[in-house]
Design a protein around this motif. Structure first.
Motif, PDB file in Angstrom:
ATOM      1  N   SER A   9       0.850  -1.184   0.000  1.00 39.62           N
ATOM      2  CA  SER A   9       0.000   0.000   0.000  1.00 39.62           C
ATOM      3  C   SER A   9       0.887   1.236   0.000  1.00 39.62           C
ATOM      4  O   SER A   9       1.769   1.366   0.847  1.00 39.62           O
ATOM      5  CB  SER A   9      -0.901   0.029   1.241  1.00 39.62           C
ATOM      6  N   ILE A  10       0.643   2.086  -0.932  1.00 36.04           N
ATOM      7  CA  ILE A  10       1.354   3.364  -0.983  1.00 36.04           C
ATOM      8  C   ILE A  10       0.328   4.432  -0.644  1.00 36.04           C
ATOM      9  O   ILE A  10      -0.555   4.738  -1.430  1.00 36.04           O
ATOM     10  CB  ILE A  10       1.978   3.608  -2.373  1.00 36.04           C
ATOM     11  N   ARG A  36       1.314   4.161 -13.138  1.00 36.44           N
ATOM     12  CA  ARG A  36       1.089   2.884 -13.835  1.00 36.44           C
ATOM     13  C   ARG A  36       2.393   2.113 -14.020  1.00 36.44           C
ATOM     14  O   ARG A  36       2.458   0.906 -13.787  1.00 36.44           O
ATOM     15  CB  ARG A  36       0.440   3.124 -15.197  1.00 36.44           C
ATOM     16  N   ALA A  37       3.443   2.814 -14.430  1.00 35.50           N
ATOM     17  CA  ALA A  37       4.733   2.157 -14.655  1.00 35.50           C
ATOM     18  C   ALA A  37       5.334   1.665 -13.343  1.00 35.50           C
ATOM     19  O   ALA A  37       5.930   0.585 -13.293  1.00 35.50           O
ATOM     20  CB  ALA A  37       5.692   3.109 -15.361  1.00 35.50           C
ATOM     21  N   LEU A  38       5.165   2.419 -12.276  1.00 34.05           N
ATOM     22  CA  LEU A  38       5.665   2.021 -10.969  1.00 34.05           C
ATOM     23  C   LEU A  38       4.984   0.733 -10.516  1.00 34.05           C
ATOM     24  O   LEU A  38       5.640  -0.228 -10.104  1.00 34.05           O
ATOM     25  CB  LEU A  38       5.414   3.144  -9.958  1.00 34.05           C
ATOM     26  N   VAL A  39       3.675   0.679 -10.600  1.00 33.41           N
ATOM     27  CA  VAL A  39       2.918  -0.517 -10.208  1.00 33.41           C
ATOM     28  C   VAL A  39       3.335  -1.715 -11.054  1.00 33.41           C
ATOM     29  O   VAL A  39       3.558  -2.817 -10.533  1.00 33.41           O
ATOM     30  CB  VAL A  39       1.398  -0.257 -10.309  1.00 33.41           C
ATOM     31  N   ARG A  67       9.716  -1.936   5.634  1.00 33.12           N
ATOM     32  CA  ARG A  67       9.798  -0.486   5.560  1.00 33.12           C
ATOM     33  C   ARG A  67       8.437   0.139   5.823  1.00 33.12           C
ATOM     34  O   ARG A  67       7.480  -0.132   5.115  1.00 33.12           O
ATOM     35  CB  ARG A  67      10.256  -0.028   4.172  1.00 33.12           C
ATOM     36  N   ALA A  68       8.372   0.949   6.847  1.00 36.51           N
ATOM     37  CA  ALA A  68       7.160   1.709   7.083  1.00 36.51           C
ATOM     38  C   ALA A  68       7.160   2.949   6.188  1.00 36.51           C
ATOM     39  O   ALA A  68       6.125   3.449   5.803  1.00 36.51           O
ATOM     40  CB  ALA A  68       7.065   2.118   8.545  1.00 36.51           C
ATOM     41  N   ALA A  97      13.330   0.339  -7.749  1.00 35.92           N
ATOM     42  CA  ALA A  97      14.000   0.741  -6.512  1.00 35.92           C
ATOM     43  C   ALA A  97      13.171   0.345  -5.288  1.00 35.92           C
ATOM     44  O   ALA A  97      13.711  -0.138  -4.287  1.00 35.92           O
ATOM     45  CB  ALA A  97      14.250   2.253  -6.512  1.00 35.92           C
ATOM     46  N   ILE A  98      11.858   0.512  -5.361  1.00 30.20           N
ATOM     47  CA  ILE A  98      10.983   0.113  -4.267  1.00 30.20           C
ATOM     48  C   ILE A  98      11.049  -1.401  -4.067  1.00 30.20           C
ATOM     49  O   ILE A  98      11.195  -1.883  -2.940  1.00 30.20           O
ATOM     50  CB  ILE A  98       9.533   0.565  -4.529  1.00 30.20           C
TER      51      ILE A  98
END
Length: 84
Positions: free
Chosen positions: A10-11, A29-32, A51-52, A74-75
């Protein structure tokens, strides 16, 4: 047969500094897509990242899709225990 484990990410807040408002949806969209691709079929038990809050700085990249892809990678690396 055991059901596969699931990963839920969840972001709550995504800040995109320097991104034009019209490009935000393409970045998202690209990140997901990048995060989903990284964890597709991943062994959930092997994930060590906890990571919180994540803060990332991405080098300048051309285009919102490339930015989202780089941020997603990166995420995913952070959540997988890399980049510590």
């Amino acid at each position: 047969m055991t059901a596969p484990s699931r990963i839920r990410l969840s972001i709550d807040r995504l800040m995109l500094v320097g991104v034009a408002p019209g490009d935000v949806a393409a970045v998202r969209r690209a990140l997901v897509a990048a995060v989903e691709a990284r964890f597709a079929g991943a062994d959930v038990a092997a994930l060590t990242g906890d990571r919180a809050r994540l803060s990332l700085t991405i080098a300048p990249i051309r285009g919102p899709a490339a930015l989202g892809q780089a941020a997603g990678q990166a995420i995913a690396a952070q959540l997988a225990g890399g980049g510590r």
